[in-house]
Design an enzyme around this catalytic site. Sequence first.
Site, PDB file in Angstrom:
ATOM      1  N   GLN A 133       0.847  -1.207   0.000  1.00 54.55           N
ATOM      2  CA  GLN A 133       0.000   0.000   0.000  1.00 54.55           C
ATOM      3  C   GLN A 133       0.875   1.247   0.000  1.00 54.55           C
ATOM      4  O   GLN A 133       1.584   1.496   0.985  1.00 54.55           O
ATOM      5  CB  GLN A 133      -0.870  -0.026   1.270  1.00 54.55           C
ATOM      6  CG  GLN A 133      -1.743   1.184   1.478  1.00 54.55           C
ATOM      7  CD  GLN A 133      -2.393   1.186   2.860  1.00 54.55           C
ATOM      8  OE1 GLN A 133      -1.793   0.720   3.825  1.00 54.55           O
ATOM      9  NE2 GLN A 133      -3.579   1.706   2.965  1.00 54.55           N
ATOM     10  N   GLY A 134       0.827   2.036  -1.058  1.00 53.62           N
ATOM     11  CA  GLY A 134       1.647   3.243  -1.158  1.00 53.62           C
ATOM     12  C   GLY A 134       0.825   4.494  -0.896  1.00 53.62           C
ATOM     13  O   GLY A 134       0.462   5.211  -1.832  1.00 53.62           O
ATOM     14  N   TYR A 135       0.519   4.743   0.369  1.00 54.87           N
ATOM     15  CA  TYR A 135      -0.245   5.940   0.740  1.00 54.87           C
ATOM     16  C   TYR A 135       0.695   6.977   1.397  1.00 54.87           C
ATOM     17  O   TYR A 135       0.880   8.054   0.896  1.00 54.87           O
ATOM     18  CB  TYR A 135      -1.343   5.590   1.757  1.00 54.87           C
ATOM     19  CG  TYR A 135      -2.635   5.019   1.208  1.00 54.87           C
ATOM     20  CD1 TYR A 135      -2.703   4.407  -0.034  1.00 54.87           C
ATOM     21  CD2 TYR A 135      -3.810   5.082   1.962  1.00 54.87           C
ATOM     22  CE1 TYR A 135      -3.893   3.873  -0.505  1.00 54.87           C
ATOM     23  CE2 TYR A 135      -5.007   4.561   1.497  1.00 54.87           C
ATOM     24  CZ  TYR A 135      -5.044   3.957   0.257  1.00 54.87           C
ATOM     25  OH  TYR A 135      -6.226   3.433  -0.200  1.00 54.87           O
ATOM     26  N   SER A 136       1.273   6.600   2.569  1.00 53.92           N
ATOM     27  CA  SER A 136       2.001   7.581   3.384  1.00 53.92           C
ATOM     28  C   SER A 136       3.245   8.106   2.681  1.00 53.92           C
ATOM     29  O   SER A 136       3.905   7.388   1.933  1.00 53.92           O
ATOM     30  CB  SER A 136       2.446   6.940   4.703  1.00 53.92           C
ATOM     31  OG  SER A 136       1.351   6.374   5.354  1.00 53.92           O
ATOM     32  N   SER A 168       4.587  -1.258   4.162  1.00 51.05           N
ATOM     33  CA  SER A 168       4.739  -2.629   4.676  1.00 51.05           C
ATOM     34  C   SER A 168       4.842  -3.597   3.506  1.00 51.05           C
ATOM     35  O   SER A 168       4.097  -3.475   2.526  1.00 51.05           O
ATOM     36  CB  SER A 168       3.523  -3.034   5.517  1.00 51.05           C
ATOM     37  OG  SER A 168       3.249  -2.061   6.478  1.00 51.05           O
ATOM     38  N   GLU A 251      -9.536  -1.290   6.390  1.00 45.92           N
ATOM     39  CA  GLU A 251      -8.321  -1.446   7.187  1.00 45.92           C
ATOM     40  C   GLU A 251      -8.588  -1.369   8.688  1.00 45.92           C
ATOM     41  O   GLU A 251      -7.900  -1.997   9.480  1.00 45.92           O
ATOM     42  CB  GLU A 251      -7.317  -0.363   6.777  1.00 45.92           C
ATOM     43  CG  GLU A 251      -5.893  -0.712   7.139  1.00 45.92           C
ATOM     44  CD  GLU A 251      -4.871   0.270   6.567  1.00 45.92           C
ATOM     45  OE1 GLU A 251      -5.234   1.417   6.231  1.00 45.92           O
ATOM     46  OE2 GLU A 251      -3.703  -0.131   6.472  1.00 45.92           O
ATOM     47  N   GLU A 378      -4.639   9.293  18.204  1.00 52.09           N
ATOM     48  CA  GLU A 378      -5.142  10.677  18.275  1.00 52.09           C
ATOM     49  C   GLU A 378      -6.172  10.905  17.159  1.00 52.09           C
ATOM     50  O   GLU A 378      -7.210  11.535  17.366  1.00 52.09           O
ATOM     51  CB  GLU A 378      -3.995  11.695  18.130  1.00 52.09           C
ATOM     52  CG  GLU A 378      -3.064  11.779  19.329  1.00 52.09           C
ATOM     53  CD  GLU A 378      -2.089  10.616  19.422  1.00 52.09           C
ATOM     54  OE1 GLU A 378      -1.909   9.885  18.410  1.00 52.09           O
ATOM     55  OE2 GLU A 378      -1.518  10.397  20.508  1.00 52.09           O
TER      56      GLU A 378
HETATM   57  C1  LIG Z   1       3.372  -0.695  11.623  1.00 48.61           C
HETATM   58  C2  LIG Z   1       3.044   0.315  10.559  1.00 48.61           C
HETATM   59  C3  LIG Z   1       2.727  -0.100   9.279  1.00 48.61           C
HETATM   60  C4  LIG Z   1       2.421   0.854   8.301  1.00 48.61           C
HETATM   61  N1  LIG Z   1       2.177   0.416   7.013  1.00 48.61           N
HETATM   62  C5  LIG Z   1       1.908   1.340   6.049  1.00 48.61           C
HETATM   63  C6  LIG Z   1       1.708   0.915   4.699  1.00 48.61           C
HETATM   64  O1  LIG Z   1       1.797  -0.264   4.362  1.00 48.61           O
HETATM   65  N2  LIG Z   1       1.440   1.864   3.760  1.00 48.61           N
HETATM   66  C7  LIG Z   1       1.350   3.182   4.071  1.00 48.61           C
HETATM   67  O2  LIG Z   1       1.070   3.985   3.188  1.00 48.61           O
HETATM   68  N3  LIG Z   1       1.555   3.628   5.344  1.00 48.61           N
HETATM   69  C8  LIG Z   1       1.839   2.731   6.335  1.00 48.61           C
HETATM   70  N4  LIG Z   1       2.068   3.153   7.630  1.00 48.61           N
HETATM   71  C9  LIG Z   1       2.075   4.588   7.917  1.00 48.61           C
HETATM   72  C10 LIG Z   1       0.916   5.048   8.785  1.00 48.61           C
HETATM   73  O3  LIG Z   1      -0.284   5.070   8.070  1.00 48.61           O
HETATM   74  C11 LIG Z   1       1.300   6.450   9.319  1.00 48.61           C
HETATM   75  O4  LIG Z   1       2.454   6.288  10.128  1.00 48.61           O
HETATM   76  C12 LIG Z   1       0.200   7.085  10.136  1.00 48.61           C
HETATM   77  O5  LIG Z   1      -0.899   7.406   9.330  1.00 48.61           O
HETATM   78  C13 LIG Z   1       0.691   8.348  10.868  1.00 48.61           C
HETATM   79  O6  LIG Z   1       1.321   9.219   9.982  1.00 48.61           O
HETATM   80  P1  LIG Z   1       2.774   9.801  10.311  1.00 48.61           P
HETATM   81  O7  LIG Z   1       3.674   8.653  10.682  1.00 48.61           O
HETATM   82  O8  LIG Z   1       3.192  10.638   9.142  1.00 48.61           O
HETATM   83  O9  LIG Z   1       2.609  10.689  11.594  1.00 48.61           O
HETATM   84  P2  LIG Z   1       2.031  12.180  11.655  1.00 48.61           P
HETATM   85  O10 LIG Z   1       0.775  12.275  10.860  1.00 48.61           O
HETATM   86  O11 LIG Z   1       3.140  13.120  11.310  1.00 48.61           O
HETATM   87  O12 LIG Z   1       1.672  12.305  13.182  1.00 48.61           O
HETATM   88  C14 LIG Z   1       2.671  12.611  14.188  1.00 48.61           C
HETATM   89  C15 LIG Z   1       1.942  12.727  15.533  1.00 48.61           C
HETATM   90  O13 LIG Z   1       1.016  13.826  15.478  1.00 48.61           O
HETATM   91  C16 LIG Z   1      -0.304  13.392  15.822  1.00 48.61           C
HETATM   92  N5  LIG Z   1      -1.282  14.101  14.992  1.00 48.61           N
HETATM   93  C17 LIG Z   1      -1.236  14.325  13.665  1.00 48.61           C
HETATM   94  N6  LIG Z   1      -2.341  14.981  13.245  1.00 48.61           N
HETATM   95  C18 LIG Z   1      -3.112  15.187  14.347  1.00 48.61           C
HETATM   96  C19 LIG Z   1      -4.381  15.812  14.580  1.00 48.61           C
HETATM   97  N7  LIG Z   1      -5.090  16.349  13.575  1.00 48.61           N
HETATM   98  N8  LIG Z   1      -4.869  15.798  15.849  1.00 48.61           N
HETATM   99  C20 LIG Z   1      -4.173  15.249  16.878  1.00 48.61           C
HETATM  100  N9  LIG Z   1      -2.952  14.662  16.712  1.00 48.61           N
HETATM  101  C21 LIG Z   1      -2.438  14.625  15.473  1.00 48.61           C
HETATM  102  C22 LIG Z   1      -0.318  11.903  15.481  1.00 48.61           C
HETATM  103  O14 LIG Z   1      -1.290  11.213  16.230  1.00 48.61           O
HETATM  104  C23 LIG Z   1       1.100  11.490  15.867  1.00 48.61           C
HETATM  105  O15 LIG Z   1       1.187  11.234  17.250  1.00 48.61           O
HETATM  106  C24 LIG Z   1       2.408   2.223   8.620  1.00 48.61           C
HETATM  107  C25 LIG Z   1       2.750   2.644   9.920  1.00 48.61           C
HETATM  108  C26 LIG Z   1       3.060   1.708  10.875  1.00 48.61           C
HETATM  109  C27 LIG Z   1       3.434   2.189  12.244  1.00 48.61           C
END
Ligand SMILES: Cc1cc2nc3c(=O)[nH]c(=O)nc-3n(C[C@H](O)[C@H](O)[C@H](O)COP(=O)(O)OP(=O)(O)OC[C@H]3O[C@@H](n4cnc5c(N)ncnc54)[C@H](O)[C@@H]3O)c2cc1C
Length: 394
Positions: A133-136, A168, A251, A378
């Site tokens: 999955q290429g989202y983040s 992942s 998901e 959050e």
């Molecule tokens: C085990 C694992 C597997 C994953 N697999 C994939 C995958 O296969 N494909 C993919 O695309 N992504 C994947 N991800 C990424 C995952 O979707 C993101 O890590 C997640 O959405 C959070 O984004 P970020 O890491 O950029 O953190 P950020 O969005 O930068 O957040 C940083 C902190 O700020 C807080 N925050 C942000 N916005 C708000 C708000 N509006 N209100 C309150 N708090 C806030 C968050 O809760 C967090 O604590 C994976 C992540 C993990 C940990």
Amino acid sequence: MDFKLSAADEAFRQELRSWLDSNLPQGERRNRFALEFMHSEAGEEWERRVAWHKKMHAAGWIAVHWSREYGGRGATLTQQMIYQEELERARGPVLANLQGIGLVGPTLMIWGTEEQRRRYLPPMLAADEIWCQGYSEPGSGSDLASLQTRAVEDGDYFIINGQKVWTSDAHHADMCFVLVRTDPEAPKHKGISYVLVDMHSPGITVRPLAQMTRDTGFNEVFFEDVRVPKKNVVGEKNNGWLVALTSLMYERRYRGLDNNIGELVELARTVRRNGHAAWEDDDVRQQIAQFACEVNALRLLNVRQLTRQLKGLPPGPEGSMMKLCSTELGLQIALFAMELLGPYSQMLYEAPFAVDKGKWSYRMLAARGMIIGAGTSEIQRNIIGERQLGLPKG
Ligand SMILES: Cc1cc2nc3c(=O)[nH]c(=O)nc-3n(C[C@H](O)[C@H](O)[C@H](O)COP(=O)(O)OP(=O)(O)OC[C@H]3O[C@@H](n4cnc5c(N)ncnc54)[C@H](O)[C@@H]3O)c2cc1C
């Protein structure tokens, strides 16, 4: 709410249970985190997962929720719940193509063309093509719609440039469902497209990222002038946000923790504190009973969600509640196990002399990732606050 299963559902459970009992040798049953898909699976372990997936596929036990037309069993919602419960009970190896079967497959059934379904679903089902999955992106996680990976039109192709992160299983993947920006001038939710990208295309680089468990289950993925045929867009160009939400909806689901309680009881009976088994202390038993109640409450919440869907109502906030509560509870259970283990908790997974091969310290570290992946706690709290409780936006 009627908790009794119909005769057909009971028969479904018995058929699956007896198949699992006869086809899953004791030695193959896992002794680790229920969500061990983030493990790096060097060589043999990954092959073991693929082999198990193929065995289940040959017997018709993969993607039971898909329609028969596409190789599933057309299982009802209740049967899907039973399927998850039985897989969890049997503790088989984790299946190999979770993002494919669970996310992109159902999305293609809603948004894909018939040509896309015929091309992609059969090899997905058989784990002949693994999906990621290429989202983040580095600057776009919680605020996913701010993503910057660009796709520019060139005849029958898009040319993709940009970077994804935390992808992942990208190191195993043959295909990736990628969100790209196809109209940088449009409001951020409106200029995104959902495309299916061959991971073997020239211009793609996958770099592993080490987690604190020492696994390398996710990756950075770089796209440099990657050519993707336009026919690989799912839904319409610039309408990818809606398609992406469909995948996300699949998901945020229930993650059973029932096995964790039994294992915690076993641990409390094994480890000794102050000259007796920890289980003999009232406070230990009370804490485990509290966890058991919470696990049961989550199971019932899952049944409530199911009941809503059976009545034809749209998914409620239960998805966010279950994602939030089950991942946070998973961490609390692992932390309590660390307390029981005392100094032994410091031993890493598979360290010599570690109790239970060090699985609890592994779980405690891995549980943090579960709290973040598929939308952080959050973000789930924001959704519950705004959509369920009607609180003002922060
Ligand atoms: C085990 C694992 C597997 C994953 N697999 C994939 C995958 O296969 N494909 C993919 O695309 N992504 C994947 N991800 C990424 C995952 O979707 C993101 O890590 C997640 O959405 C959070 O984004 P970020 O890491 O950029 O953190 P950020 O969005 O930068 O957040 C940083 C902190 O700020 C807080 N925050 C942000 N916005 C708000 C708000 N509006 N209100 C309150 N708090 C806030 C968050 O809760 C967090 O604590 C994976 C992540 C993990 C940990």
